[in-house]
Scaffold this motif. Sequence first.
Motif, short mmCIF file in Angstrom:
data_model
loop_
_atom_site.label_atom_id
_atom_site.label_comp_id
_atom_site.label_asym_id
_atom_site.label_seq_id
_atom_site.Cartn_x
_atom_site.Cartn_y
_atom_site.Cartn_z
N ALA A 184 -0.92 -2.51 -3.30
CA ALA A 184 -1.55 -2.92 -2.04
C ALA A 184 -1.45 -1.81 -1.01
CB ALA A 184 -0.89 -4.20 -1.51
N ARG A 185 -0.29 -1.13 -0.97
CA ARG A 185 -0.12 -0.03 -0.02
C ARG A 185 -1.09 1.11 -0.36
NH1 ARG A 185 3.79 1.13 3.49
NH2 ARG A 185 5.15 -0.51 2.65
N ALA A 186 -1.33 1.34 -1.65
CA ALA A 186 -2.28 2.38 -2.05
C ALA A 186 -3.68 2.05 -1.55
CB ALA A 186 -2.28 2.53 -3.57
N SER A 187 -4.06 0.78 -1.65
CA SER A 187 -5.39 0.37 -1.17
C SER A 187 -5.51 0.56 0.34
CB SER A 187 -5.66 -1.09 -1.54
OG SER A 187 -5.70 -1.26 -2.94
N GLU A 188 -4.46 0.19 1.07
CA GLU A 188 -4.49 0.34 2.52
C GLU A 188 -4.51 1.81 2.91
OE1 GLU A 188 -5.02 -2.14 4.45
OE2 GLU A 188 -4.94 -3.47 2.73
N THR A 189 -3.74 2.63 2.21
CA THR A 189 -3.72 4.06 2.51
C THR A 189 -5.08 4.68 2.23
OG1 THR A 189 -1.37 4.18 1.93
CG2 THR A 189 -2.59 6.26 1.99
N ALA A 190 -5.71 4.27 1.13
CA ALA A 190 -7.05 4.78 0.81
C ALA A 190 -8.04 4.40 1.90
CB ALA A 190 -7.51 4.23 -0.54
N ARG A 191 -7.93 3.18 2.42
CA ARG A 191 -8.82 2.74 3.50
C ARG A 191 -8.62 3.60 4.75
NH1 ARG A 191 -10.88 -2.48 4.49
NH2 ARG A 191 -9.45 -3.34 2.93
N GLU A 192 -7.37 3.87 5.08
CA GLU A 192 -7.09 4.67 6.27
C GLU A 192 -7.55 6.12 6.09
OE1 GLU A 192 -3.15 4.36 7.75
OE2 GLU A 192 -3.09 2.17 7.68
N LEU A 193 -7.34 6.67 4.91
CA LEU A 193 -7.80 8.03 4.65
C LEU A 193 -9.31 8.13 4.77
CD1 LEU A 193 -5.56 8.98 1.59
CD2 LEU A 193 -5.43 9.95 3.89
N GLN A 194 -10.01 7.12 4.26
CA GLN A 194 -11.47 7.11 4.36
C GLN A 194 -11.91 7.08 5.82
OE1 GLN A 194 -13.30 3.74 2.46
NE2 GLN A 194 -15.22 4.01 3.58
N ALA A 195 -11.28 6.20 6.61
CA ALA A 195 -11.67 6.08 8.01
C ALA A 195 -11.39 7.37 8.78
CB ALA A 195 -10.93 4.90 8.66
N LEU A 196 -10.23 7.97 8.54
CA LEU A 196 -9.88 9.21 9.23
C LEU A 196 -10.81 10.34 8.82
CD1 LEU A 196 -5.99 8.96 8.95
CD2 LEU A 196 -7.34 8.77 11.05
N SER A 197 -11.18 10.38 7.55
CA SER A 197 -12.10 11.40 7.07
C SER A 197 -13.45 11.28 7.76
CB SER A 197 -12.26 11.29 5.56
OG SER A 197 -13.27 12.17 5.09
N GLN A 198 -13.93 10.04 7.90
CA GLN A 198 -15.22 9.82 8.57
C GLN A 198 -15.17 10.27 10.02
OE1 GLN A 198 -15.71 5.63 7.81
NE2 GLN A 198 -16.95 5.98 5.98
N ARG A 199 -14.06 9.96 10.69
CA ARG A 199 -13.92 10.37 12.09
C ARG A 199 -13.89 11.88 12.22
NH1 ARG A 199 -8.95 7.46 14.79
NH2 ARG A 199 -9.69 8.75 16.53
N LEU A 200 -13.13 12.54 11.34
CA LEU A 200 -13.04 13.99 11.38
C LEU A 200 -14.39 14.63 11.10
CD1 LEU A 200 -11.47 16.65 11.48
CD2 LEU A 200 -10.89 16.31 9.07
N HIS A 201 -15.08 14.15 10.08
CA HIS A 201 -16.39 14.70 9.73
C HIS A 201 -17.37 14.54 10.89
CE1 HIS A 201 -19.82 15.81 7.23
NE2 HIS A 201 -20.44 14.76 7.71
N GLY A 202 -17.39 13.34 11.49
CA GLY A 202 -18.31 13.10 12.60
C GLY A 202 -18.03 14.00 13.78
N LEU A 244 1.78 6.28 -5.39
CA LEU A 244 1.69 4.83 -5.23
C LEU A 244 0.96 4.19 -6.40
CD1 LEU A 244 0.83 4.61 -1.42
CD2 LEU A 244 2.99 3.98 -2.50
N VAL A 245 -0.11 4.83 -6.85
CA VAL A 245 -0.92 4.28 -7.93
C VAL A 245 -0.10 4.17 -9.22
CG1 VAL A 245 -2.93 4.67 -9.40
CG2 VAL A 245 -3.09 5.07 -6.94
N ARG A 246 0.80 5.12 -9.44
CA ARG A 246 1.60 5.11 -10.67
C ARG A 246 2.61 3.98 -10.72
NH1 ARG A 246 1.42 10.95 -10.21
NH2 ARG A 246 3.38 10.90 -9.03
N GLN A 247 2.96 3.44 -9.55
CA GLN A 247 3.93 2.34 -9.53
C GLN A 247 3.26 1.04 -9.96
OE1 GLN A 247 6.31 2.13 -5.89
NE2 GLN A 247 5.74 4.25 -5.41
N GLN A 248 4.01 0.22 -10.69
CA GLN A 248 3.49 -1.06 -11.16
C GLN A 248 3.72 -2.19 -10.16
OE1 GLN A 248 1.62 -1.19 -13.96
NE2 GLN A 248 1.94 1.04 -13.97
N ASP A 249 4.50 -1.91 -9.14
CA ASP A 249 4.81 -2.93 -8.13
C ASP A 249 3.55 -3.33 -7.38
OD1 ASP A 249 5.94 -4.54 -6.24
OD2 ASP A 249 6.81 -2.91 -5.06
#
Length: 226
Positions: A195-213, A185-190
């Motif tokens: 925006a989708r990359a930013s949203e995916t990063a946010r979701e990955l962060q949240a899921l990682s925090q839940r898993l770690h906890g 996603l990051v490599r695309q200029q669209d």
Amino acid sequence: MSIGEVLAQLRTEFPDTTISKLRFLEAEGLVDPQRTASGYRKYSWNDVARLRFVLTAQRDQYLPLRVIREQLEALERGEDPLHRQRPSLVAVGSEADVAADAADARVSRADLIERTGIAESLLTELERIGLVTSRPPGWYDGDAVVIVEAVMGLTRHGLEARHLRAFRAGADREVGLFAQLLAPLVRQQDPAAQARASETARELQALSQRLHGALVRAGLRDSLGR
């Protein structure tokens, strides 16, 4: 309202919002503005309320868009999805505010020490092992404040700076893994892909925090014999 007017309405409360993000949320079905005969978007106050709901849920609860969409659908059916921890349509101050402003916040070294109570020597050690980084030199972002406050809490329980290397190593491994997932996603200029990359990063962060906890809770439960 035009998309620019909507952006002006939301920017005060959500300063990182962009036109690309609003278009992305429309593409994901979170809002459906009307179109003029010439194709321009026209948003109603209800559309703005939906956008505020979405942005609040992302900022304060790190909810993925799929869950937010389900909450909005439940509200449209007249249900009250409290069991899903529905956020307020009007955002209120919370601990997440610090994280939301992390990219824009700037504090000096002196302010960081004063706000957190960290000793100069410990801050220097955290910088040496890579837990805290000044950007640009001499200034720190909001994440540095969160990290130092967490470290101060851990040290009060007896942990030392050398024990924290594992946290840095674990975070680096996650960053590397997530960067690979986001790379297409990051490599695309669209702008939509960005925006989708930013949203995916946010979701990955949240899921990682839940898993770690959950893993830490499970491990401690075993250690406590529960």
